[in-house]
Scaffold this motif. Structure first.
Motif, short mmCIF file in Angstrom:
data_model
loop_
_atom_site.label_atom_id
_atom_site.label_comp_id
_atom_site.label_asym_id
_atom_site.label_seq_id
_atom_site.Cartn_x
_atom_site.Cartn_y
_atom_site.Cartn_z
N HIS A 1 34.26 39.61 53.37
CA HIS A 1 35.73 39.49 53.35
C HIS A 1 36.16 38.26 52.56
CE1 HIS A 1 37.31 42.75 55.75
NE2 HIS A 1 36.47 42.51 56.74
N HIS A 2 35.47 37.15 52.77
CA HIS A 2 35.81 35.91 52.04
C HIS A 2 35.59 36.08 50.54
CE1 HIS A 2 36.56 33.90 55.72
NE2 HIS A 2 35.31 33.66 56.07
N ALA A 3 34.50 36.79 50.16
CA ALA A 3 34.21 37.02 48.74
C ALA A 3 35.31 37.86 48.09
CB ALA A 3 32.85 37.70 48.59
N ILE A 4 35.77 38.89 48.79
CA ILE A 4 36.86 39.72 48.25
C ILE A 4 38.14 38.90 48.15
CG2 ILE A 4 38.28 41.78 48.59
CD1 ILE A 4 35.89 43.10 49.96
N ASP A 5 38.41 38.08 49.17
CA ASP A 5 39.58 37.20 49.13
C ASP A 5 39.55 36.33 47.87
OD1 ASP A 5 40.46 38.18 51.57
OD2 ASP A 5 39.66 36.49 52.73
N GLU A 6 38.38 35.77 47.61
CA GLU A 6 38.21 34.90 46.45
C GLU A 6 38.42 35.68 45.16
OE1 GLU A 6 37.22 31.39 44.25
OE2 GLU A 6 37.81 31.69 46.34
N ALA A 7 37.85 36.87 45.09
CA ALA A 7 37.97 37.70 43.88
C ALA A 7 39.43 38.05 43.61
CB ALA A 7 37.14 38.98 44.04
N GLU A 8 40.17 38.34 44.65
CA GLU A 8 41.57 38.76 44.49
C GLU A 8 42.47 37.62 44.01
OE1 GLU A 8 42.41 40.50 48.30
OE2 GLU A 8 41.80 42.51 47.63
N ARG A 9 41.97 36.40 44.11
CA ARG A 9 42.77 35.27 43.63
C ARG A 9 42.70 35.11 42.11
NH1 ARG A 9 41.64 32.83 48.82
NH2 ARG A 9 39.56 32.10 48.23
N HIS A 10 41.75 35.81 41.47
CA HIS A 10 41.55 35.67 40.04
C HIS A 10 42.15 36.87 39.31
CE1 HIS A 10 38.91 32.12 40.35
NE2 HIS A 10 38.52 32.67 41.48
N GLN A 11 43.37 36.71 38.87
CA GLN A 11 44.11 37.81 38.26
C GLN A 11 43.59 38.22 36.88
OE1 GLN A 11 46.66 39.59 39.89
NE2 GLN A 11 45.81 38.42 41.59
N GLN A 12 42.78 37.36 36.27
CA GLN A 12 42.31 37.68 34.92
C GLN A 12 41.14 38.65 34.92
OE1 GLN A 12 41.24 35.08 36.57
NE2 GLN A 12 39.31 34.25 35.79
N LEU A 13 40.56 38.94 36.09
CA LEU A 13 39.39 39.82 36.14
C LEU A 13 39.73 41.24 35.69
CD1 LEU A 13 37.70 38.76 39.51
CD2 LEU A 13 37.13 38.03 37.20
N ARG A 14 38.77 41.86 34.98
CA ARG A 14 38.99 43.20 34.46
C ARG A 14 37.97 44.21 34.98
NH1 ARG A 14 40.44 41.99 28.06
NH2 ARG A 14 42.03 40.37 28.45
N ALA A 15 36.89 43.74 35.57
CA ALA A 15 35.87 44.62 36.15
C ALA A 15 35.10 43.84 37.20
CB ALA A 15 34.92 45.15 35.08
N MET A 16 34.59 44.55 38.19
CA MET A 16 33.84 43.92 39.28
C MET A 16 32.50 44.63 39.47
SD MET A 16 34.09 41.59 41.74
CE MET A 16 35.84 41.40 42.05
#
Length: 259
Positions: free
Chosen positions: A36-51
């Motif tokens: 859950h914490h990892a997804i929270d962190e990922a969602e804070r980075h709006q520049q991401l284009r693929a996971m």
């Protein structure tokens, strides 16, 4: 050390990695919290284009529930933990950018269910997988009965779930569950290659395409086409669309900014 980590590669690619190889990356309560914490962190980075979702080690992607931990739980705790796995899979499924599961070994039960929440699945040639819950006198409880049927069809899903059959990555590709099978030492680079192909396309267009597919899948064709049109219209006013036309005219690669 966290049992799930998040990193960014080349500014545009996110990597969520399960990091509990000594326990086959099984879903312990701690791992679920860390996820859950990892997804929270990922969602804070709006520049991401693929996971990319991957795992540490060479033998297991995720063996599913931590059965050793589960054997100490009450019935209510078991139900709560299964629901938590389901929440993780649903969160992965709802990530607005494309997600790629890189299956590096065993993926059973909840481990395979996690990959079903991803948009694309690739696997190493040594991987084994299956929704084996009926052999443990239960059923897939983190979305497996629903997502597998939507991916490979009703009859095939019943066959694999009711028999609790284990199968390899080649069979997974044959039934339409796995898109690519590569040697283990090439799995990460293949995942990066696919992520880079996605990231090089127009970010808004990619997000809208994923949205249109996901939202329209269970609709009739008329409703699905309306959803597609609505998603398409969101790409029209973007500067990326104009940049793509200009780049084509100038015979160069477009420089997309997600705007």
């Amino acid at each position: 050390m966290s049992t799930v980590t998040f990193d960014i590669v080349d500014n545009y690619m996110g990597i969520i990695k399960l990091n509990r190889p000594e326990a086959a990356n099984a879903f312990s309560r701690q791992l679920l919290r860390d996820f859950h914490h990892a997804i929270d962190e990922a969602e804070r980075h709006q520049q991401l284009r693929a996971m990319i979702i991957m795992a540490e080690g060479e033998k297991a992607f995720c063996a599913g529930a931590d059965l050793k931990e589960r054997s100490t739980m009450t019935q209510d705790e078991v139900v709560e933990t299964v629901a938590e796995i389901g929440k993780i899979v649903s969160r992965v499924e709802s990530i607005e950018i494309p997600t790629i599961a890189a299956i590096n070994g065993a993926a059973f039960g909840g481990g395979l269910e996690l990959t079903l929440g991803c948009d694309i699945r690739i696997a190493s040639d040594n991987a084994k997988m299956g929704l084996t819950e009926t052999s443990l006198a239960i059923i897939p409880g983190a979305g497996g009965t629903q997502r597998l049927a939507r991916l490979i069809g009703l009859s095939k899903a019943k066959y694999y779930i009711l028999t609790a059959k284990r199968f390899d990555s080649f069979e997974g590709k044959e039934i339409g569950l796995i898109e690519e099978v590569v040697p283990l030492n090439e799995l990460q680079s293949k995942a990066f290659e696919i992520a880079q192909q996605i990231a090089s396309n127009g970010p808004v267009g990619v997000k809208m395409a994923k949205q249109a597919i996901d939202q329209g899948f269970d609709q009739d064709i008329k409703a699905g086409l309306a959803i597609e049109r609505k998603s398409y219209m969101k790409t029209i006013p973007t500067t990326d669309r104009l940049e793509a036309l200009q780049a084509f005219k100038e015979k160069r690669k477009p420089n997309f900014k997600g705007e």
